[in-house]
Design an enzyme around this catalytic site. Structure first.
Site, short mmCIF file in Angstrom:
data_model
loop_
_atom_site.label_atom_id
_atom_site.label_comp_id
_atom_site.label_asym_id
_atom_site.label_seq_id
_atom_site.Cartn_x
_atom_site.Cartn_y
_atom_site.Cartn_z
CG ASP A 77 18.54 -10.58 28.68
OD1 ASP A 77 18.52 -9.42 28.73
OD2 ASP A 77 17.53 -11.48 28.81
CE1 TYR B 138 19.05 -12.86 21.00
CE2 TYR B 138 17.32 -11.92 19.58
CZ TYR B 138 18.29 -11.72 20.52
OH TYR B 138 18.68 -10.46 20.86
#
Length: 267
Positions: free
Chosen positions: A56, A110
């Site tokens: 994102d 992540y």
């Protein structure tokens, strides 16, 4: 076919995936390939092109991976010659012709750096333990599909930061950042551990019970696993990446200290 590891600072970009009117990491990579005459004059992408994932806006990466049919001379250092400083290729691997950077990844990791100097590490760890394993995370993503995931979390403490590491085969949109928000509720704001049961329940959470994503700037794509590939580090490219991001680290540390001085001002 060749796969490239790409590191980037996500703050200047509107995410990874191409968009028509804003600057993205993927646009930047494809512009570099066009300048190097890898695309030719009419193609939008090189043959076989795919990327490991779509980060994102504001999210950074250490191990984003793109793969395509590349000429032999296109080393990571050669690719960097047409990339801006905040996007750096640093390793590459030969891949079979049928390789696909998205579909052939077996896991993604992540790491989120949560500034939480007063948070309870024990409560954060309890929250992550409750989220581990296979669950339907439909209350922690705007996606309607692909919400069932098997999550492997880990937690570390680095000074004022809680370092939350999450690994799964893939992640629905905003899932990592919303998980971090739930962990922060429990570790920083004393929400009960039963909050986990609430967000994992079949009933949808709306309004004030919903979970907003944590800020994107704390998130880094740190790992993408391909069992059949062996990446070789391009030492010239890796040294360039370390130098670029070290300069950014010093610059931001300086700005942070200046902001601290303004916060501490007394007349």
């Amino acid at each position: 076919m060749r796969a490239y590891r790409i590191a980037y600072d996500g703050q200047p970009f509107y995410g990874f995936q191409r968009q028509p009117d804003v600057t993205t990491v993927e646009d930047t990579i494809l512009d570099a390939l066009r300048a190097l005459d890898v695309l030719g004059t009419t193609a939008d992408t090189p043959p076989g092109y795919a990327a490991a994932g779509r980060t994102d806006a504001g999210v950074s990466a250490l191990a984003q991976t793109v793969a395509f049919d590349a000429p032999d001379w296109l080393t990571p250092a050669a690719l960097n010659s047409e990339l801006p400083a905040d996007v750096r290729a640093w390793a590459s691997a030969d891949a079979p012709d049928e390789f696909h950077a998205t579909h052939d990844a077996t896991s993604r990791t992540y790491t989120y750096y949560l500034h939480a100097p007063d948070a309870s590490d024990e409560r954060a760890r309890d929250a992550l333990d409750a989220l581990a394993g296979e669950h339907d995370f439909h209350n922690l993503t705007p996606d309607d599909n692909g919400t069932v995931r098997t999550l492997s979390p880990a937690l570390d403490r680095e000074g004022p930061f809680l370092v939350v590491e999450l690994t799964a085969g893939g992640f629905a949109r905003q899932l990592v950042r919303r998980i971090v928000s739930v962990v922060a509720e429990i570790a920083q704001r004393d929400a009960p551990l039963a909050r986990i049961e609430q967000v994992l329940a079949p009933e949808p959470l709306d309004g004030p019970e919903g979970v907003a994503p944590a800020p994107a700037t704390g998130l880094v794509l740190t790992g993408v696993t391909y069992p059949t590939l062996e990446f070789a580090v391009d030492e010239t490219a890796a040294a360039s990446a370390r130098a670029v991001f070290e300069r950014q680290r010093v610059d931001r540390a300086t700005r942070s200290r200046v902001a601290g001085a303004l916060t501490d001002y007394r007349e």
